[in-house]
Design a protein around this motif. Structure first.
Motif, PDB file in Angstrom:
ATOM      1  N   GLN A 255       0.830  -1.203   0.000  1.00  0.00           N
ATOM      2  CA  GLN A 255       0.000   0.000   0.000  1.00  0.00           C
ATOM      3  C   GLN A 255       0.869   1.259   0.000  1.00  0.00           C
ATOM      4  N   ARG A 396      -8.751  -4.154   4.916  1.00  0.00           N
ATOM      5  CA  ARG A 396      -8.616  -2.723   4.663  1.00  0.00           C
ATOM      6  C   ARG A 396      -7.634  -2.441   3.533  1.00  0.00           C
ATOM      7  N   GLN A 397      -6.443  -3.083   3.592  1.00  0.00           N
ATOM      8  CA  GLN A 397      -5.420  -2.770   2.606  1.00  0.00           C
ATOM      9  C   GLN A 397      -5.695  -3.418   1.251  1.00  0.00           C
ATOM     10  N   PHE A 400      -9.808  -3.267   0.015  1.00  0.00           N
ATOM     11  CA  PHE A 400     -10.440  -1.957  -0.131  1.00  0.00           C
ATOM     12  C   PHE A 400      -9.460  -0.831  -0.465  1.00  0.00           C
ATOM     13  N   PHE A 401      -8.424  -0.628   0.366  1.00  0.00           N
ATOM     14  CA  PHE A 401      -7.587   0.559   0.213  1.00  0.00           C
ATOM     15  C   PHE A 401      -6.850   0.580  -1.129  1.00  0.00           C
ATOM     16  N   LEU A 404      -9.107   1.144  -4.197  1.00  0.00           N
ATOM     17  CA  LEU A 404      -9.604   2.521  -4.193  1.00  0.00           C
ATOM     18  C   LEU A 404      -8.488   3.506  -4.540  1.00  0.00           C
ATOM     19  N   THR A 420      -9.346   8.069   0.021  1.00  0.00           N
ATOM     20  CA  THR A 420      -9.296   6.605  -0.021  1.00  0.00           C
ATOM     21  C   THR A 420      -9.438   5.987   1.369  1.00  0.00           C
ATOM     22  N   ALA A 424     -12.203   3.134   2.776  1.00  0.00           N
ATOM     23  CA  ALA A 424     -11.697   1.792   3.090  1.00  0.00           C
ATOM     24  C   ALA A 424     -11.971   1.423   4.541  1.00  0.00           C
ATOM     25  N   SER A 428     -14.142  -1.925   5.778  1.00  0.00           N
ATOM     26  CA  SER A 428     -13.494  -2.968   6.587  1.00  0.00           C
ATOM     27  C   SER A 428     -14.171  -3.132   7.941  1.00  0.00           C
TER      28      SER A 428
END
Length: 472
Positions: A255, A396-397, A400-401, A404, A420, A424, A428
């Motif tokens: 990320q 999350r990472q 989603f993150f 995004l 972002t 996220a 999550s």
């Protein structure tokens, strides 16, 4: 009342407090010295040096991930084995953990030193930032084994019910690191090399402190030479449980790599410096919650191993409540003093302060509810449910993150980068709520069953597999 009796029968609120406050203080001090280090770097060297530490951050996260893979996995198993009254097996876990904590970082350091420049460029270093990043990261990697011991093996101390000793380890490293950074940067003028050298020397001292605890006979769990020999069933059990936080840290590194590249494209070196400042502040706010999670983990793991499911639920609930209060307090702080916090890192750089302030307020918009997600993910690690822990840690990472981050800047530019994180976080937390609700229902169903039924519950993942393998 000895440690085992206290873990099994003591008041949960007092236990959580006694285990958590040393970890919270240690984490706060640990994050505070990182903040102070970055202030020293920013004021003593300049904004390019801050950008260099931001570029180096994903590499340091990978080192941390290896320490967490072994440290957290072994810690959970040590707590469970002690709860099951299997001290000899707990010592086997600790011995194998120490061996891997030394070996794996050494391998990573060799790889990095062979390919330093291409790795740093891949992680976002511009031509101006690269010399600073190379000087800093090479020294950090040379001392990687010491950092891994001080972080990973320190978890074993907490697992056996001695959180104060674990706190002293982190306090020692934090104080020494801060002092050495000031001397090396401002007095001796060694620049960013001095900052890295101060960090490594502090880690060496912390590692010596941790090893002296186990080798001096003060520990409940002993490090014995015969247990350093790798035992594959034990190692697979450690890595299965530690995989969730390990994967989360690797995802953090990926990320950060993508984030660095995106920032350079849309905002240049100033945006990279802004994120470096923002990460320091957010880490300072995150660490007390992580300290609380560390304090809750051995209590949850011990009582889960002892089939005291009401105590497991009570510990989780109280930890979530405390984590939410801490997160809310941090959220208020960044809204009341945003300019003052960001202004600490730069010498009258008004543009950098303004950019960092705006980025931080947007990026951390969902911070008040992050405590629930962290504590719940830690719960699954503590009870040996590696699959659920991995899903929550990576949600999350990875889920989603990162997607995004690859999409939103195309529509909103640099503003899409800042937006972002809160999106996220929201997604999550929704996933976390679904998994933890199901888990708490299962615990409630098991509370009134006889002990032989408890053994048929779904703890048939890494912890159960290791149990059967060791008994053969």
């Amino acid at each position: 009342m000895d440690r085992s009796e206290e873990m099994r029968d003591g008041n949960i609120g007092r236990l959580l407090w006694s285990f958590s406050w040393p970890a919270i203080i240690a984490m706060l001090v640990n994050s505070l010295y990182n903040v102070i280090d970055r202030i020293f770097v920013g004021r003593g060297i300049g904004s390019l040096a801050i950008a260099a530490t931001t570029v180096a951050f994903p590499i340091m996260i990978i080192l941390m991930a290896v320490s967490i893979l072994i440290g957290v996995g072994a810690t959970a198993l040590i707590s469970i084995r002690l709860g099951e009254q299997r001290k000899e097996d707990a010592e086997k876990v600790a011995g194998n953990g120490i061996a891997m904590i030394i070996l794996l970082p050494a391998v990573l350091a060799i790889i990095f030193l062979l390919f330093a420049e291409p790795i740093l460029v891949a992680f976002g270093a511009s031509a101006e930032v690269l010399p600073y990043a190379k000087d800093f990261t090479q020294i950090i990697m040379l001392g990687s084994v010491f950092g891994s011991i001080s972080m990973g093996a320190n978890n074993f101390i907490r697992a056996e019910g001695n959180p104060k000793m674990a706190m002293y380890t982190q306090l020692l490293g934090a104080v020494v690191n801060t002092g050495l950074n000031y001397v090396f940067i401002f007095i001796l003028g060694w620049g960013i090399k001095g900052s890295a050298l101060g960090t490594v020397l502090a880690q060496m001292l912390s590692a010596a402190w941790v090893l002296s605890y186990f080798l001096s006979g003060r520990s409940l769990v002993k490090i014995r030479l015969k247990n350093l020999k790798p035992n594959w069933p034990i190692l697979t059990g450690i890595m299965a449980i530690g995989f969730a936080p390990f994967a989360m840290q690797v995802a953090n590194s990926i990320q950060q790599l993508i984030l660095n590249k995106t920032l350079m494209f849309y905002g240049g070196d100033m945006a990279l410096s802004a994120v470096g400042i923002m990460m320091s502040i957010s880490t300072l706010l995150f660490m007390p919650i992580l300290g609380l999670a560390q304090g809750a983990q051995p209590i949850i793991g011990f009582n889960y191993g002892a089939q005291q499911y009401k105590r497991v639920k009570e510990t989780w609930k109280k930890a979530v409540l405390a984590g939410t209060c801490i997160a809310a307090a941090g959220y208020l702080a960044i809204h009341i003093w945003p300019e003052q916090l960001t202004g600490l890192f730069s010498n009258e750089d008004i543009a950098l302060t303004a950019l960092t302030t705006h980025a931080m307020l947007t990026f951390m918009a969902m911070f008040p509810i992050i405590g629930f997600q962290i504590i719940s993910s830690t719960y699954f690690q503590a009870v040996g449910k590696a699959r659920q822990a991995a899903v929550l840690s990576l949600s999350r990472q990875v889920l989603f993150f990162i997607p995004l981050l690859l999409i939103l800047p195309h529509f909103w530019g640099i503003e899409g980068v800042w937006r972002t994180a809160p999106i996220a976080d929201t997604l999550s937390i929704m996933l976390t709520a679904a998994l933890i609700y199901r888990e708490m229902r299962k615990l409630s169903e098991n509370e009134d069953r006889p002990a032989y039924d408890h053994e048929a519950t779904d703890n048939s993942q890494a912890s159960g597999a290791l149990c059967s393998s060791e008994s053969q």
